[in-house]
Design an enzyme around this catalytic site. Structure first.
Site, PDB file in Angstrom:
ATOM      1  N   LYS A  22       0.839  -1.217   0.000  1.00 27.08           N
ATOM      2  CA  LYS A  22       0.000   0.000   0.000  1.00 27.08           C
ATOM      3  C   LYS A  22       0.870   1.261   0.000  1.00 27.08           C
ATOM      4  O   LYS A  22       0.641   2.183  -0.771  1.00 27.08           O
ATOM      5  CB  LYS A  22      -0.890  -0.004   1.250  1.00 27.08           C
ATOM      6  CG  LYS A  22      -1.523   1.355   1.547  1.00 27.08           C
ATOM      7  CD  LYS A  22      -2.372   1.345   2.794  1.00 27.08           C
ATOM      8  CE  LYS A  22      -1.665   1.543   4.100  1.00 27.08           C
ATOM      9  NZ  LYS A  22      -1.437   2.929   4.527  1.00 27.08           N
ATOM     10  N   ASN A  23       1.878   1.291   0.874  1.00 24.04           N
ATOM     11  CA  ASN A  23       2.626   2.533   1.057  1.00 24.04           C
ATOM     12  C   ASN A  23       3.657   2.790  -0.041  1.00 24.04           C
ATOM     13  O   ASN A  23       4.282   3.845  -0.080  1.00 24.04           O
ATOM     14  CB  ASN A  23       3.277   2.563   2.446  1.00 24.04           C
ATOM     15  CG  ASN A  23       2.222   2.719   3.531  1.00 24.04           C
ATOM     16  OD1 ASN A  23       1.070   3.042   3.241  1.00 24.04           O
ATOM     17  ND2 ASN A  23       2.602   2.481   4.784  1.00 24.04           N
ATOM     18  N   CYS A 116      -4.479  12.522  13.198  1.00 26.58           N
ATOM     19  CA  CYS A 116      -5.322  11.326  13.215  1.00 26.58           C
ATOM     20  C   CYS A 116      -5.075  10.614  14.537  1.00 26.58           C
ATOM     21  O   CYS A 116      -4.278  11.091  15.356  1.00 26.58           O
ATOM     22  CB  CYS A 116      -5.039  10.429  12.021  1.00 26.58           C
ATOM     23  SG  CYS A 116      -3.447   9.660  12.075  1.00 26.58           S
ATOM     24  N   ARG A 121       0.900  14.357  13.625  1.00 30.66           N
ATOM     25  CA  ARG A 121       1.329  14.177  12.243  1.00 30.66           C
ATOM     26  C   ARG A 121       1.425  15.483  11.424  1.00 30.66           C
ATOM     27  O   ARG A 121       0.648  15.716  10.493  1.00 30.66           O
ATOM     28  CB  ARG A 121       0.444  13.150  11.538  1.00 30.66           C
ATOM     29  CG  ARG A 121       0.439  11.814  12.268  1.00 30.66           C
ATOM     30  CD  ARG A 121      -0.269  10.726  11.514  1.00 30.66           C
ATOM     31  NE  ARG A 121       0.525  10.197  10.420  1.00 30.66           N
ATOM     32  CZ  ARG A 121       0.089   9.271   9.570  1.00 30.66           C
ATOM     33  NH1 ARG A 121      -1.114   8.800   9.693  1.00 30.66           N
ATOM     34  NH2 ARG A 121       0.875   8.830   8.617  1.00 30.66           N
ATOM     35  N   ASP A 124       5.444  19.815   8.332  1.00 27.75           N
ATOM     36  CA  ASP A 124       6.473  20.854   8.236  1.00 27.75           C
ATOM     37  C   ASP A 124       7.654  20.421   7.362  1.00 27.75           C
ATOM     38  O   ASP A 124       8.228  21.230   6.620  1.00 27.75           O
ATOM     39  CB  ASP A 124       6.947  21.261   9.647  1.00 27.75           C
ATOM     40  CG  ASP A 124       7.431  20.078  10.459  1.00 27.75           C
ATOM     41  OD1 ASP A 124       6.701  19.057  10.521  1.00 27.75           O
ATOM     42  OD2 ASP A 124       8.536  20.137  11.021  1.00 27.75           O
ATOM     43  N   LEU A 125       8.025  19.153   7.427  1.00 24.33           N
ATOM     44  CA  LEU A 125       9.189  18.707   6.644  1.00 24.33           C
ATOM     45  C   LEU A 125       8.880  18.708   5.142  1.00 24.33           C
ATOM     46  O   LEU A 125       9.743  19.037   4.326  1.00 24.33           O
ATOM     47  CB  LEU A 125       9.638  17.311   7.094  1.00 24.33           C
ATOM     48  CG  LEU A 125      10.162  17.210   8.535  1.00 24.33           C
ATOM     49  CD1 LEU A 125      10.389  15.760   8.934  1.00 24.33           C
ATOM     50  CD2 LEU A 125      11.473  18.003   8.686  1.00 24.33           C
ATOM     51  N   ASP A 307       4.664   0.445  12.109  1.00 27.61           N
ATOM     52  CA  ASP A 307       3.445  -0.167  11.566  1.00 27.61           C
ATOM     53  C   ASP A 307       3.268  -1.618  12.001  1.00 27.61           C
ATOM     54  O   ASP A 307       2.257  -2.243  11.671  1.00 27.61           O
ATOM     55  CB  ASP A 307       3.445  -0.074  10.027  1.00 27.61           C
ATOM     56  CG  ASP A 307       3.215   1.349   9.544  1.00 27.61           C
ATOM     57  OD1 ASP A 307       2.768   2.188  10.350  1.00 27.61           O
ATOM     58  OD2 ASP A 307       3.486   1.626   8.363  1.00 27.61           O
ATOM     59  N   ARG A 399      -8.747  -0.237   4.837  1.00 30.26           N
ATOM     60  CA  ARG A 399      -7.848   0.766   4.261  1.00 30.26           C
ATOM     61  C   ARG A 399      -6.519   0.142   3.840  1.00 30.26           C
ATOM     62  O   ARG A 399      -5.855   0.658   2.945  1.00 30.26           O
ATOM     63  CB  ARG A 399      -7.542   1.866   5.293  1.00 30.26           C
ATOM     64  CG  ARG A 399      -8.727   2.740   5.593  1.00 30.26           C
ATOM     65  CD  ARG A 399      -8.291   3.899   6.416  1.00 30.26           C
ATOM     66  NE  ARG A 399      -7.163   4.567   5.786  1.00 30.26           N
ATOM     67  CZ  ARG A 399      -6.422   5.498   6.366  1.00 30.26           C
ATOM     68  NH1 ARG A 399      -6.684   5.876   7.597  1.00 30.26           N
ATOM     69  NH2 ARG A 399      -5.414   6.054   5.733  1.00 30.26           N
TER      70      ARG A 399
END
Ligand code: EPU
Length: 420
Positions: A22-23, A116, A121, A124-125, A307, A399
């Site tokens: 997924k990622n 979330c 989360r 800024d980066l 994760d 998801r």
């Protein structure tokens, strides 16, 4: 809404095929915005999150066709520059359209994603890195409004308080592919998903070196073109099945997972006493005996992945003795503790640490899923527990895990989906 009903306390046996990551799929789908030519992506997992990305790309002017795990993305008129709140707020991965959009169009307006349940989360980066490429970014009414006359390569340090950032690296790397000159990203994320994105961009004609290391160098090119590309297997899904096998004392073979992406997990589990057989394309876990408790701390890759923290905590909750679980990537990602304790676990939270006193067994209960990986931890707990467990709000699972209940039934689990 659906719930999962599990009759637990049974060991499982069989082979399970690991889906595409997924990622990796999400930023790679976003990267197709960098070209007007057609891209064909294989091994894209069918999930709520990848469907959200399909909707987002469609709203930005792409034509997207899906056939099983293949997704074809092509132009459908001029690109639009606005990513709306409703699509970005449901999935943070959507924010990585900002880099490609501003690189391709010179301007973009993308909703800020917000926090979330796993933490605040910030972004800024992402913003800092993109600004270093000569992009002006203002925050207006909850949107990042970005514009540039011409993208210019630069040296960019992307380390943050919690280490490197996966999607900030993705956003900046994608934008830099079309910048003038060289960009060096220091403290870049080393995750395999970033390496996969860099490989995809290279096939499109980008010039990138150092992917998979903390220093990525990108030499900008004028144009990228369409490609056919296969997404890597999902290491987090694979790790979840390994932890599930250990917690339910099962005999499970994973097909298609890359062992090299899982070493932080397999190393600690081998030390705890779990046995593995590694084949060319398979990982066999035969969990016949009890394990020793082992403490872990999550870090960016190649450290132990955040994760898998929740799923690992379920295993340690079932492992007599004390283990200490520290999450240094998301210090608030402990919402699963209360639900595991409702099933008889004994876990105490102190700041970014969960102290687990392992018990002999868990008992089924009515519990509630809170986020994607916490939900997977509860499924493992339900499969290991004696009696019936009902997990509500399972849309979180949808998801990120492709056909999870179907895959589990294939291994002999008693798990069904009912209307709440
Ligand atoms: N961070 C900042 N500033 C930023 C960005 C991040 O301080 O601008 C902090 C975060 O708050 C966090 C740490 O840096 O403490 C790492 O966050 P990162 O940016 O790496 O997370 P992400 O890129 O938003 C991806 C995955 C997450 C996974 C994290 C960490 C995707 C779509 N999401 O998120 O996956 O937990 O990396 O590995 O790739 C999941 O799949 O369940 C999931 C949450």
């Amino acid at each position: 809404m659906n719930k999962l009903v599990i009759e637990g306390g049974k060991s499982l046996k069989g082979t399970v095929k690991i889906s595409g990551a997924k990622n990796a799929a999400l930023p790679i789908m976003a990267a197709t915005l960098l070209t007007d030519e057609r891209c064909v992506l294989h091994n894209v997992p069918k999930l709520r999150d990848t469907q959200t990305m399909v909707k987002l790309l469609t709203s930005l002017g792409k034509a997207v066709e899906c056939d099983k795990n293949t997704v074809c993305i092509s132009s459908n008129g001029p690109l639009k520059s606005m990513a709306h709140y409703d699509l970005v707020s449901t999935m943070r991965g959507s924010f990585c359209v900002l880099g490609p959009l501003v690189a391709k169009l010179g301007h973009a307006k993308v909703s800020l994603p917000g926090g979330c349940v796993i933490g605040v989360r910030p972004v800024d980066l992402h913003l800092k890195g993109l600004k270093r490429l000569n992009i002006k970014i203002e925050i207006e009414n909850g949107y990042a409004v970005a514009s540039t006359k011409s993208l210019k390569g630069n040296n960019i340090y992307l380390g943050g308080v919690f280490g490197s950032s996966v999607l900030a690296t993705a956003n900046v790397m994608m934008a830099a592919t079309l910048a003038q000159g060289d960009t060096v990203i220091e403290s870049a994320a080393c995750e395999p998903e970033i390496e996969d994105l860099a490989n995809f961009l290279s096939f499109m004609g980008a010039q990138i070196t150092g992917q998979g290391t903390p220093r990525i160098t990108i030499t900008g090119v004028k144009k990228l073109h369409g490609v056919d590309y296969k997404i890597i297997p999902d290491r987090i899904e694979a790790g979840t099945f390994i932890l599930l096998a250990a917690a339910t004392k099962s005999d499970i073979t994973l097909k298609g997972a890359y062992i090299n992406h899982l070493l932080a997990l397999t190393d600690v589990l081998e030390e705890a006493g779990l046995e593995f057989d590694y084949g060319v394309d398979t990982i066999h876990v035969k969990a016949s005996r009890g394990l020793d408790p082992m403490s872990i701390t999550t870090y960016p890759y190649p450290g132990f992945p955040t994760d898998l923290q929740a799923q690992y905590m379920t295993l340690m909750a079932l492992t007599p003795g004390v283990s200490v679980i520290t999450d240094k990537v998301y210090p608030d990602r402990f919402i699963h503790i209360a639900e595991l304790n409702r099933m008889g676990a004994s876990i105490r939270r102190e700041g970014m640490i969960g102290i687990v006193q392992g018990v002999k067994g868990l008992v089924g209960a009515q519990i509630m899923a809170s986020d994607l990986r916490a939900s997977a931890a509860l499924v493992i707990a339900g499969l290991a527990a004696k009696g019936k467990t009902e997990i509500s709000r399972i849309y979180h699972l949808e998801r990120g895990y492709e056909n999870l209940d179907q895959k589990l039934r294939g291994l002999g689990a008693k798990i069904s989906r009912r209307k709440e």
